[in-house]
Design a protein around this motif. Structure first.
Motif, PDB file in Angstrom:
ATOM      1  N   VAL A  71       0.866  -1.174   0.000  1.00 55.59           N
ATOM      2  CA  VAL A  71       0.000   0.000   0.000  1.00 55.59           C
ATOM      3  C   VAL A  71       0.907   1.229   0.000  1.00 55.59           C
ATOM      4  O   VAL A  71       1.682   1.440   0.935  1.00 55.59           O
ATOM      5  N   GLU A  72       0.799   2.016  -1.045  1.00 50.93           N
ATOM      6  CA  GLU A  72       1.640   3.200  -1.182  1.00 50.93           C
ATOM      7  C   GLU A  72       1.156   4.326  -0.270  1.00 50.93           C
ATOM      8  O   GLU A  72      -0.024   4.364   0.107  1.00 50.93           O
ATOM      9  N   PRO A  73       2.050   5.264   0.078  1.00 48.97           N
ATOM     10  CA  PRO A  73       1.628   6.429   0.858  1.00 48.97           C
ATOM     11  C   PRO A  73       0.497   7.171   0.139  1.00 48.97           C
ATOM     12  O   PRO A  73       0.545   7.382  -1.073  1.00 48.97           O
ATOM     13  N   GLY A  74      -0.533   7.524   0.894  1.00 51.68           N
ATOM     14  CA  GLY A  74      -1.661   8.217   0.301  1.00 51.68           C
ATOM     15  C   GLY A  74      -2.671   7.310  -0.361  1.00 51.68           C
ATOM     16  O   GLY A  74      -3.657   7.777  -0.930  1.00 51.68           O
ATOM     17  N   GLN A  75      -2.443   6.004  -0.266  1.00 52.63           N
ATOM     18  CA  GLN A  75      -3.367   5.049  -0.883  1.00 52.63           C
ATOM     19  C   GLN A  75      -4.321   4.474   0.167  1.00 52.63           C
ATOM     20  O   GLN A  75      -3.948   4.305   1.329  1.00 52.63           O
ATOM     21  N   VAL A  76      -5.548   4.194  -0.241  1.00 56.50           N
ATOM     22  CA  VAL A  76      -6.522   3.522   0.614  1.00 56.50           C
ATOM     23  C   VAL A  76      -6.729   2.108   0.073  1.00 56.50           C
ATOM     24  O   VAL A  76      -7.064   1.938  -1.101  1.00 56.50           O
ATOM     25  N   LEU A  77      -6.527   1.114   0.913  1.00 55.39           N
ATOM     26  CA  LEU A  77      -6.822  -0.279   0.558  1.00 55.39           C
ATOM     27  C   LEU A  77      -8.050  -0.703   1.344  1.00 55.39           C
ATOM     28  O   LEU A  77      -8.049  -0.667   2.578  1.00 55.39           O
ATOM     29  N   THR A  78      -9.096  -1.094   0.642  1.00 59.07           N
ATOM     30  CA  THR A  78     -10.310  -1.569   1.284  1.00 59.07           C
ATOM     31  C   THR A  78     -10.316  -3.092   1.261  1.00 59.07           C
ATOM     32  O   THR A  78     -10.153  -3.698   0.205  1.00 59.07           O
ATOM     33  N   ALA A 103     -15.577  11.333   4.198  1.00 61.07           N
ATOM     34  CA  ALA A 103     -14.878  12.589   3.933  1.00 61.07           C
ATOM     35  C   ALA A 103     -13.561  12.662   4.697  1.00 61.07           C
ATOM     36  O   ALA A 103     -12.548  13.149   4.168  1.00 61.07           O
ATOM     37  N   ILE A 104     -13.550  12.163   5.943  1.00 62.81           N
ATOM     38  CA  ILE A 104     -12.320  12.170   6.741  1.00 62.81           C
ATOM     39  C   ILE A 104     -11.257  11.285   6.097  1.00 62.81           C
ATOM     40  O   ILE A 104     -10.084  11.670   5.981  1.00 62.81           O
ATOM     41  N   ILE A 105     -11.654  10.077   5.674  1.00 63.38           N
ATOM     42  CA  ILE A 105     -10.704   9.157   5.050  1.00 63.38           C
ATOM     43  C   ILE A 105     -10.126   9.775   3.774  1.00 63.38           C
ATOM     44  O   ILE A 105      -8.912   9.701   3.524  1.00 63.38           O
ATOM     45  N   LYS A 106     -10.978  10.400   2.971  1.00 61.18           N
ATOM     46  CA  LYS A 106     -10.505  11.021   1.733  1.00 61.18           C
ATOM     47  C   LYS A 106      -9.595  12.209   2.028  1.00 61.18           C
ATOM     48  O   LYS A 106      -8.608  12.440   1.313  1.00 61.18           O
ATOM     49  N   LYS A 107      -9.911  12.965   3.079  1.00 60.96           N
ATOM     50  CA  LYS A 107      -9.068  14.099   3.458  1.00 60.96           C
ATOM     51  C   LYS A 107      -7.693  13.618   3.900  1.00 60.96           C
ATOM     52  O   LYS A 107      -6.662  14.169   3.485  1.00 60.96           O
ATOM     53  N   LEU A 108      -7.663  12.567   4.719  1.00 64.29           N
ATOM     54  CA  LEU A 108      -6.385  12.011   5.164  1.00 64.29           C
ATOM     55  C   LEU A 108      -5.602  11.440   3.990  1.00 64.29           C
ATOM     56  O   LEU A 108      -4.373  11.534   3.938  1.00 64.29           O
ATOM     57  N   VAL A 152      -8.978  -0.185   5.226  1.00 66.50           N
ATOM     58  CA  VAL A 152     -10.352  -0.151   5.704  1.00 66.50           C
ATOM     59  C   VAL A 152     -10.972  -1.540   5.563  1.00 66.50           C
ATOM     60  O   VAL A 152     -11.123  -2.041   4.444  1.00 66.50           O
ATOM     61  N   VAL A 153     -11.302  -2.164   6.689  1.00 68.49           N
ATOM     62  CA  VAL A 153     -12.013  -3.444   6.680  1.00 68.49           C
ATOM     63  C   VAL A 153     -13.498  -3.143   6.774  1.00 68.49           C
ATOM     64  O   VAL A 153     -13.939  -2.443   7.695  1.00 68.49           O
ATOM     65  N   THR A 154     -14.287  -3.643   5.819  1.00 65.09           N
ATOM     66  CA  THR A 154     -15.705  -3.298   5.814  1.00 65.09           C
ATOM     67  C   THR A 154     -16.562  -4.352   5.112  1.00 65.09           C
ATOM     68  O   THR A 154     -16.097  -5.057   4.226  1.00 65.09           O
ATOM     69  N   HIS A 155     -17.831  -4.441   5.559  1.00 61.46           N
ATOM     70  CA  HIS A 155     -18.854  -5.208   4.859  1.00 61.46           C
ATOM     71  C   HIS A 155     -19.713  -4.284   3.989  1.00 61.46           C
ATOM     72  O   HIS A 155     -20.541  -4.750   3.220  1.00 61.46           O
ATOM     73  N   ASP A 156     -19.529  -2.977   4.159  1.00 63.63           N
ATOM     74  CA  ASP A 156     -20.373  -1.964   3.524  1.00 63.63           C
ATOM     75  C   ASP A 156     -19.849  -1.696   2.105  1.00 63.63           C
ATOM     76  O   ASP A 156     -18.973  -0.856   1.897  1.00 63.63           O
ATOM     77  N   LEU A 157     -20.397  -2.405   1.114  1.00 59.59           N
ATOM     78  CA  LEU A 157     -19.889  -2.297  -0.247  1.00 59.59           C
ATOM     79  C   LEU A 157     -20.091  -0.902  -0.858  1.00 59.59           C
ATOM     80  O   LEU A 157     -19.176  -0.389  -1.513  1.00 59.59           O
ATOM     81  N   GLN A 200     -16.973   1.271  -2.216  1.00 55.61           N
ATOM     82  CA  GLN A 200     -16.913   1.785  -3.577  1.00 55.61           C
ATOM     83  C   GLN A 200     -16.760   3.303  -3.615  1.00 55.61           C
ATOM     84  O   GLN A 200     -16.309   3.857  -4.624  1.00 55.61           O
ATOM     85  N   SER A 201     -17.130   3.975  -2.526  1.00 58.65           N
ATOM     86  CA  SER A 201     -17.032   5.438  -2.491  1.00 58.65           C
ATOM     87  C   SER A 201     -15.613   5.914  -2.207  1.00 58.65           C
ATOM     88  O   SER A 201     -15.319   7.104  -2.372  1.00 58.65           O
ATOM     89  N   LEU A 202     -14.740   5.006  -1.759  1.00 60.39           N
ATOM     90  CA  LEU A 202     -13.370   5.375  -1.436  1.00 60.39           C
ATOM     91  C   LEU A 202     -12.488   5.268  -2.673  1.00 60.39           C
ATOM     92  O   LEU A 202     -12.674   4.394  -3.516  1.00 60.39           O
ATOM     93  N   ASN A 203     -11.534   6.169  -2.776  1.00 56.97           N
ATOM     94  CA  ASN A 203     -10.650   6.185  -3.948  1.00 56.97           C
ATOM     95  C   ASN A 203      -9.431   5.311  -3.681  1.00 56.97           C
ATOM     96  O   ASN A 203      -8.383   5.789  -3.261  1.00 56.97           O
ATOM     97  N   GLY A 204      -9.566   4.011  -3.891  1.00 57.22           N
ATOM     98  CA  GLY A 204      -8.443   3.127  -3.606  1.00 57.22           C
ATOM     99  C   GLY A 204      -8.628   1.757  -4.193  1.00 57.22           C
ATOM    100  O   GLY A 204      -9.533   1.495  -4.982  1.00 57.22           O
ATOM    101  N   LYS A 205      -7.738   0.852  -3.797  1.00 59.76           N
ATOM    102  CA  LYS A 205      -7.779  -0.527  -4.252  1.00 59.76           C
ATOM    103  C   LYS A 205      -8.656  -1.358  -3.326  1.00 59.76           C
ATOM    104  O   LYS A 205      -8.915  -0.975  -2.184  1.00 59.76           O
ATOM    105  N   VAL A 206      -9.080  -2.510  -3.820  1.00 60.67           N
ATOM    106  CA  VAL A 206      -9.905  -3.430  -3.036  1.00 60.67           C
ATOM    107  C   VAL A 206      -9.229  -4.793  -2.990  1.00 60.67           C
ATOM    108  O   VAL A 206      -8.792  -5.316  -4.010  1.00 60.67           O
TER     109      VAL A 206
END
Length: 212
Positions: A24-31, A174-179, A188-193, A197-203
């Motif tokens: 996971v690169e800096p600034g990346q979100v992995l769901t 919004a907080i996750i995207k700001k960070l 981010v571990v989630t069941h909420d698809l 999908q709203s997060l800008n990252g890999k799955v």
């Protein structure tokens, strides 16, 4: 950068996951998605140092982290599903406790950090309240602030929208995207698809992409 290499974990002869590897690169979100009982929370507990892995490695920016369950550092900040706020402490006290006691920061430093986080997460008006006086969304933001106060290399969330209404979910998003925009590495571990999908990252789908 967070690097996971050949991470393996078994319980009572059953392999939870085998040779798990990703970066996971800096600034990346992995769901991380997948059904209950498939190993997502186990992985998160290993990442945070709460339980041991059988083999493999975890590194942040080239520095290897212990995977034997003995880690004491704050390299990974975890926001747990039930928040785990200390009920006897105010919002500000929850945020400053670890920097004061664990990191041994001086008063000026941890108070400055807390003030900035309270403002950034829209919690200033709640700073003297106790957890029982807060809504679920407010508790979630306090838990995020508490994790950020330790300046972790990676921030990880366990079901961050569980039990939250649509407005609170939007705020967490919004907080996750700001960070992310600030360069934070996040899992981010989630069941909420829809949330995933709203997060800008890999799955990473633990039901399809992980060996057993």
């Amino acid at each position: 950068m967070l690097a996971i290499k050949n991470l393996t974990k078994s319980y009572n002869g059953r392999t939870v996951f085998k040779d798990l590897s990703f970066e996971v690169e800096p600034g990346q979100v992995l769901t991380i998605v997948g059904p209950s009982g498939i190993g997502k929370t186990t992985f998160l507990n290993i990442l945070s140092g709460l339980i041991a892995a059988d083999s493999g490695s975890i590194s942040i920016d080239g520095n290897n982290l212990a995977i034997d369950g003995t880690r004491q550092g704050s390299e990974v900040g975890v926001i747990f599903q039930d928040f785990n706020l200390f009920p006897q402490y105010t919002v500000t006290e929850n945020i400053t406790l670890a920097p004061r006691i664990v990191a041994k920061e001086n008063k000026n430093e941890y108070r400055k950090t807390a003030t900035e986080l309270l403002d950034e997460l829209d919690l200033t008006e709640h700073q003297d309240k106790y957890p029982f006086e807060l809504s679920g969304g407010q508790k979630q933001r306090v838990a995020i602030a508490r994790a950020l106060a330790m300046k972790p290399g990676v921030l990880a969330y366990d079901e961050p929208t569980s039990g939250l209404d649509a407005k609170s979910t939007d705020r967490v998003t919004a907080i996750i995207k700001k960070l992310q925009g600030q360069g934070a590495t996040q899992l981010v571990v989630t069941h909420d698809l829809p949330f995933a999908q709203s997060l800008n990252g890999k799955v990473l789908d633990f039901s399809k992409d992980v060996q057993r």
